[in-house]
Design an enzyme around this catalytic site. Structure first.
Site, PDB file in Angstrom:
ATOM      1  N   HIS A 120      43.255  38.469  42.508  1.00 54.36           N
ATOM      2  CA  HIS A 120      44.426  37.976  41.783  1.00 54.36           C
ATOM      3  C   HIS A 120      45.651  38.747  42.241  1.00 54.36           C
ATOM      4  CE1 HIS A 120      43.131  41.390  39.343  1.00 54.36           C
ATOM      5  NE2 HIS A 120      44.211  41.322  38.586  1.00 54.36           N
ATOM      6  N   HIS A 122      47.894  40.660  40.783  1.00 55.33           N
ATOM      7  CA  HIS A 122      48.406  41.901  40.190  1.00 55.33           C
ATOM      8  C   HIS A 122      48.490  42.989  41.271  1.00 55.33           C
ATOM      9  CE1 HIS A 122      47.541  40.984  35.675  1.00 55.33           C
ATOM     10  NE2 HIS A 122      48.786  40.715  35.996  1.00 55.33           N
ATOM     11  N   ASP A 124      47.910  46.124  41.453  1.00 57.19           N
ATOM     12  CA  ASP A 124      46.843  47.104  41.706  1.00 57.19           C
ATOM     13  C   ASP A 124      45.710  46.525  42.552  1.00 57.19           C
ATOM     14  OD1 ASP A 124      46.341  45.555  39.384  1.00 57.19           O
ATOM     15  OD2 ASP A 124      44.814  46.960  38.679  1.00 57.19           O
ATOM     16  N   HIS A 125      45.823  45.234  42.894  1.00 56.96           N
ATOM     17  CA  HIS A 125      44.814  44.602  43.754  1.00 56.96           C
ATOM     18  C   HIS A 125      45.425  44.097  45.059  1.00 56.96           C
ATOM     19  CE1 HIS A 125      41.783  44.380  40.437  1.00 56.96           C
ATOM     20  NE2 HIS A 125      42.909  44.613  39.774  1.00 56.96           N
ATOM     21  N   HIS A 243      42.008  35.848  32.827  1.00 61.19           N
ATOM     22  CA  HIS A 243      42.728  37.126  32.857  1.00 61.19           C
ATOM     23  C   HIS A 243      44.178  36.827  32.456  1.00 61.19           C
ATOM     24  CE1 HIS A 243      43.641  41.180  34.004  1.00 61.19           C
ATOM     25  NE2 HIS A 243      44.267  40.878  35.131  1.00 61.19           N
ATOM     26  N   ASP A 314      39.641  41.098  37.853  1.00 59.73           N
ATOM     27  CA  ASP A 314      39.907  41.435  36.449  1.00 59.73           C
ATOM     28  C   ASP A 314      39.628  40.212  35.573  1.00 59.73           C
ATOM     29  OD1 ASP A 314      40.792  43.719  37.581  1.00 59.73           O
ATOM     30  OD2 ASP A 314      42.862  43.590  36.865  1.00 59.73           O
ATOM     31  N   HIS A 374      36.984  49.557  38.182  1.00 58.05           N
ATOM     32  CA  HIS A 374      38.290  49.263  37.575  1.00 58.05           C
ATOM     33  C   HIS A 374      38.456  49.992  36.240  1.00 58.05           C
ATOM     34  CE1 HIS A 374      41.674  46.760  36.033  1.00 58.05           C
ATOM     35  NE2 HIS A 374      41.938  46.581  37.308  1.00 58.05           N
TER      36      HIS A 374
HETATM   37 ZN   LIG Z   1      43.585  45.387  37.874  1.00 62.42          ZN
HETATM   38 ZN   LIG Z   2      44.830  42.333  36.728  1.00 65.87          ZN
END
Ligand SMILES: [Zn+2]
Ligand SMILES: [Zn+2]
Length: 428
Positions: A120, A122, A124-125, A243, A314, A374
């Site tokens: 996805h 976001h 942090d990915h 999510h 996530d 995670h």
């Molecule tokens: Zn994340």
């Molecule tokens: Zn996320």
């Protein structure tokens, strides 16, 4: 006893032996070169196929975390990224900030990455991806006789434009082509506020100089999955998760391997080891000098089941039937567990899961091993835990194990640089 230590006790070195099945890929030089390249790998425990069984060097898969935290990288744990190593290739799942430096610290080579799967959008990915591609390009030694491999990148709608803008605005040129294949999300994958406006995700149609046109992959309503890749060795599917923004999971299913050749039977038939063995193993019938036709089914033992690795992005829940079907009997199910069970309400509010939620998914899928990752940065890695620390990462494993009691499903906590070998396992 630490995971690394346990597995390293199974490392051993044996002289190579040539493939007795007439496999075209076997030679001393070939095996030697691959052995040197793979020699750092942790070998499978003894209950799986012998490592040097014919061509079994090619059967080794590992999954390795370069980083495995959530939200942002910290000195003790990075954001999300893991690598699945198959036959000489590395497939990267998510690419949080700092992935490239973690790769440098590991024994993985970023230049070996041929496919990237982004769960996805976001940060942090994803924040690590443009930088990683640029660094791979800087370190690439182009071969004058062979064009560089195209890197295939799979992920949600909007990923193509994100990468294009990031590379264009930074005047980044790559020495290899890349292609972005986008998954079309459905509107029920996230709350309304998490859906990106078409103005943002729209494909400008103007390709980056090194970009090759990618596919837009719709949901296959019959299987409730996205069929990403279907080739001789693998079938890769994506499936929907719930999510805060559209999120996906990926399932990599290896096709079954042919069983061992019954060499006694072959000898009785008068067939000596050689190319005919290879043809039989490859599924071809062969005709003997006396005119007798030998079918592979007559001389091959039971097929060896292919491995399945599933990596979920996530999520606070699965969406539809697709995820359970795609993850059924996974050897490894990688599921997030951002917060412990006591914080379940908060986790779900933020579109995340707890250990017992992840365990329930593993149980529903009949997975062999559940790997939790995670983690919120409040949970320090076990090795850095100090007396008096309120949040204990081991408690996350305990909670998942409690839910899975009696099921035989193993639970592992991912930490940076953890490597898990995924051996082929015979049914009998
Ligand atoms: Zn994340
Ligand atoms: Zn996320």
């Amino acid at each position: 006893m630490c995971f690394w230590g346990w597995f390293s006790s199974h490392i051993y070195i044996k002289p190579f032996r040539l493939c007795g099945n007439g496999c075209a890929c076997c030679s001393h030089a070939y095996l030697l070169s691959h052995w040197l390249e793979w020699s750092h790998l942790i070998l499978p425990p003894p209950d799986c196929l012998p490592f040097f069984e014919t061509c079994s060097l090619y059967h080794i898969w590992t999954i390795q975390w370069t980083i495995c935290g959530s939200a942002y990288p910290s000195p003790h744990r990075g954001a999300s990224a893991l690598v699945l190593r198959t036959e000489g290739e590395c497939w990267l799942f998510d690419c949080g900030e700092g992935t490239q430096t973690q790769l440098m610290k590991s024994q993985l080579k970023a230049s070996r990455i041929t496919k990237v799967f982004i769960s996805h959008l976001h940060g942090d990915h994803l924040f690590g991806l443009p930088g990683l591609l640029c660094t791979v390009s800087l370190n690439l030694n182009p071969c004058p006789t062979q064009p560089p491999t195209c890197v295939d990148i799979y992920g949600p709608q909007g990923l193509r434009q994100f990468l294009r803008v990031a590379l264009e605005l930074t005047s980044s040129q790559l020495l290899f082509p890349y292609s972005v294949h986008e998954l079309e999300p459905t509107t029920d994958q996230c709350p309304t506020e998490g859906q990106l406006s078409p103005d943002v995700t729209a494909d400008s149609g103007r390709l980056h100089p090194q970009e090759r046109a990618g596919r837009t992959i719709p949901l296959d309503v019959n299987s409730d999955c996205y069929v990403i890749l279907e080739e001789k060795r693998f079938v890769v599917k994506a499936f929907r998760l719930f999510h805060r923004v559209p999120s996906f999971g990926f399932s990599v299913q290896e096709n079954d391997w042919p069983g061992r050749l019954n060499t006694e039977l072959l000898k009785d038939l008068g067939l000596k080891p050689g190319p005919l063995y290879g043809r039989l193993k490859a599924g071809e019938s062969v005709t003997l000098e006396n005119g007798q036709v030998v079918k592979p089914s007559e001389v091959l033992e039971e097929a060896i089941p292919g491995r399945k690795v599933c990596v979920l992005g996530d999520c606070s829940s699965l969406l539809g039937e697709g995820p359970l079907r795609a993850c059924h009997r996974a050897d490894i199910l990688v599921h997030e567990a951002t917060l412990s069970d006591e914080h379940r309400e908060k986790a779900v509010d933020h579109g995340h899961s707890t250990p017992s939620m992840a365990a329930a998914v593993a149980q529903a899928c009949c997975a062999r091993m559940l790997v939790l990752y995670h983690f919120s940065q409040r949970y320090k890695p076990a090795a850095q835990q100090k007396e008096g620390d309120e949040d204990d990462v081991l408690e996350l494993r305990r909670q998942a194990e409690e839910t899975l009691q009696g099921t035989g499903i193993e639970v592992t906590l991912a930490e940076d640089f953890l490597t898990i070998p995924i051996p082929l396992i015979r049914l009998h």
